[in-house]
Design a protein around this motif. Structure first.
Motif: not given
Length: 654
Positions: A334-354, A416-420
């Protein structure tokens, strides 16, 4: 799945039935959509043809009316003077189509050539009594416009369409014919640039099937007979319609639109070849068929895959793993930055665009919180169930940027919830908005410039008023004072008048500052105002002024009254200054609801082709044009000057 494996025949039959129904529905939908698109393409072509036929009708009628106007103008001048050779004067008439003027020919009652815009070759036969249009006018009882079929012109040695009217003498007897020759391509030139296909047809057809003018693509023709065309069957039912048939000349399937011209024996038609009409539809049809075939093949393959999966669970899990890989590929590419975070905002993973957007790498990002990249630390959008908006971020390098953010949440497990979070850099969009703002400012500056230009035009109008009235009064006053200076005995006569004229100038300037409307004209009729003006000029003794009013013109709009007064004032002062005349005739009359102001002198005149129009004449022309009027100047060296101003007269209603 276990149940399917125990009964594979029924499972396979179900898959085949489902796939067949899906393919059937798919193809039915495709054909319905194609039918709609075909109908849309045909309706669009019909509407386009109808619009172009309407435009052709309007263009043809306008061309014929312009030609008829020339015929009637030249005929009127010829009937007044029993001759006409002043084509150069007509060329200066802006209301006349100069190209049409070149085909004018005048014949006497025997059919012999009298005059023409272009001289005939000496060897050319100049008797036209055998022409159909001439013979038609000799027997016609009424004055009507005759439009001939294409014939070979003796003047141009090529095909022309002749428009003609008869000429009558003072007793309304036949005295000749005036004709105007138009090339067939004059009518078909309407289509230049409007048609793009080589088989697009535009034509003008006579009721007997003869084509006045025809153009197929870039090929022009005329004189064909298409009486067998279905057009004439449709014409019996409707004067304006569309139809589909083979072209009468090339036998090509074509969609036609036609219109029968009002008041003229002409049918305007526009046609477009079926292949060209459906070209885009055919392309879309091919794409749809290919796409549907591909989808059908995919359905078959999918069904085959399901059947195979029923027989082999391992293949099913392989396909599932492959599907998971595809989604992962979408995440990574994806050309857009994509991040996965937990409810506290800690970054779980992200793609190369991010990684590129925030200038970080995959290894260090998992120990970071998204709050570290927020310009406003209090912005906790990542904790919301769903968020859409703009957020300011800070890269690791310290530079800020505005991101368009869309986020959503899903449950990773029960607790647990994950934010995309999807982030798109809006820097370019912001720059574009700034450029649009600059462009809007430039447009506002342009509007301001136009306002200033309008103010300048108003100043020019005031200058014209000063020149037309105040300057003229002061010029007459100066003339009186010069008379007194030469002969003191004139002082008793002209000194009071000069004093009065100076007072009048003061009053005129005062009135101009109020409404640019001379109050002295409000309480007078135009006849009385012109009578006083001519009496003032006559009192100088240097010019004999004869004034005649043939009609009583009372209820005249003050603006028109002022325009007529200024024209007379301007011309009389021109006569005093430049004409070296001894007599001037001024008359005003009402003819056919038009006011005619005529001013003639016996002065030295001038050559209008050599002498450019001055400010005075330009002002006179501007005044009559303001009321849709006309001004005619007739002069030549040694023959004096005659000016006729004509403006419409409309009585005021109670």
């Amino acid at each position: 799945m276990l149940k399917f494996t125990k009964s594979p025949v029924s499972a396979i039959a179900s898959v085949i039935l489902f796939g067949a129904l899906l393919v059937l529905l798919l193809w039915v939908n495709v054909f319905q959509q194609l039918n709609k698109e075909k109908e849309t393409a045909l309706n669009k072509a019909k509407q386009l043809n109808a619009n172009q036929a309407l435009a052709l009708e309007s263009y043809t009628i306008r061309t014929i009316q312009n030609a008829d106007l020339i015929l009637q103008i030249v005929r009127s001048e010829y009937q007044k003077q029993n001759t006409f050779n002043n084509f150069q004067q007509l060329k200066q008439n802006s209301t006349i189509d100069q190209k049409l003027l070149e085909g004018v020919v005048i014949m006497n009652k025997e059919g012999n050539l009298i005059s023409s815009f272009h001289p005939f070759h000496p060897d050319t036969v100049t008797n036209f009594s055998t022409r159909e249009y001439f013979q038609t006018h000799t027997t016609a009882t009424s004055d009507s416009l005759f439009i001939s079929k294409p014939i070979t012109s003796r003047l141009f040695s090529k095909a022309v369409i002749v428009l003609s009217r008869k000429i009558t003498d003072s007793k309304n007897n036949f005295a000749g014919v005036i004709a105007l020759q138009i090339f067939p391509e004059t009518f078909t030139s309407f289509s230049d640039g409007a048609f793009v296909d080589s088989f697009d047809i535009i034509s003008l057809i006579a009721p007997d099937g003869t084509t006045y003018a025809r153009k197929t693509g870039a090929t022009a023709s005329y004189g064909e007979n298409i009486i067998k065309s279905p057009l004439f069957q449709h014409l019996k039912n409707k004067p304006v319609d569309n139809y589909y048939a083979n072209d009468a000349i090339r036998n090509i399937p074509t969609y036609f639109s036609y219109r029968k011209l009002k008041n003229y024996p002409i049918i305007a038609t526009v046609g477009k070849r079926e292949v060209d009409v459906l070209r885009d539809y055919q392309k879309q049809k091919n794409k749809s068929l290919i796409f549907t075939s591909v989808i059908t093949l995919l359905v078959i393959l999918f069904s085959f895959a399901i059947i195979t999966g029923i027989q082999n669970r391992r293949r099913f899990f392989n396909a599932l793993a492959e599907s998971e890989g595809k989604y992962r590929s979408m995440f990574e590419n994806s050309k857009d930055a994509i991040l996965l975070t937990d409810h506290e905002g800690n970054i779980l993973t992200l793609n190369s665009a991010a990684e590129k957007v925030f200038d970080i790498d995959q290894d260090s990002c998992t120990s970071k919180n998204i709050g570290q990249f927020l310009a406003n630390a209090q912005d906790h959008f990542y904790q919301q169930a769903g968020y859409t908006g703009e957020v300011k971020f800070i890269r690791r390098s310290g530079t800020e940027f505005t991101g368009e953010v869309v986020s959503s949440q899903y449950k990773a497990d029960r607790n647990h919830r994950v934010s995309v979070i999807v982030i798109r850099d809006a820097t370019e969009r912001k720059q574009l908005e700034e450029e649009l703002a600059k462009e809007r400012n430039q447009r506002e500056q342009l509007i301001l410039q136009q306002v200033i230009l309008t103010q300048e035009m108003e100043r020019e109008q005031i200058g014209g008023e000063l020149h037309d009235n105040v300057c003229q009064i002061l010029a007459t006053t100066k003339h009186y004072l010069e008379l007194i200076e030469r002969k003191q005995e004139f002082s008793q006569t002209f000194l009071p008048q000069a004093r009065q004229m100076i007072n009048d100038s003061i009053q005129e300037i005062r009135h101009l500052s109020h409404a640019m409307n001379p109050a002295s004209l409000d309480s007078k009729t135009i006849t009385d105002a012109l009578k006083e003006l001519t009496a003032t000029i006559k009192a100088t003794g240097e010019l004999e002024v004869v004034f005649n009013a043939y009609h009583c013109i009372e209820q005249l709009d003050v603006q028109k009254k002022r325009a007529l007064f200024r024209i007379a004032q301007e011309q009389l002062n021109n006569v005093l200054k430049h004409a070296q005349a001894t007599t001037v005739h001024v008359s005003i009359a009402l003819k056919e609801n038009n006011i005619h102001l005529n001013i003639s002198d016996n002065g030295k005149g001038f050559d209008p082709l050599q002498q450019k129009a001055g400010l005075g004449l330009n002002n006179m022309q501007a005044r009559v044009k303001a009321f849709a009027g006309k001004i005619h100047v007739t002069t030549s060296p040694g023959q004096g000057c005659h000016i006729e101003a004509v403006i419409p007269y409309l009585e005021k209603r109670a």
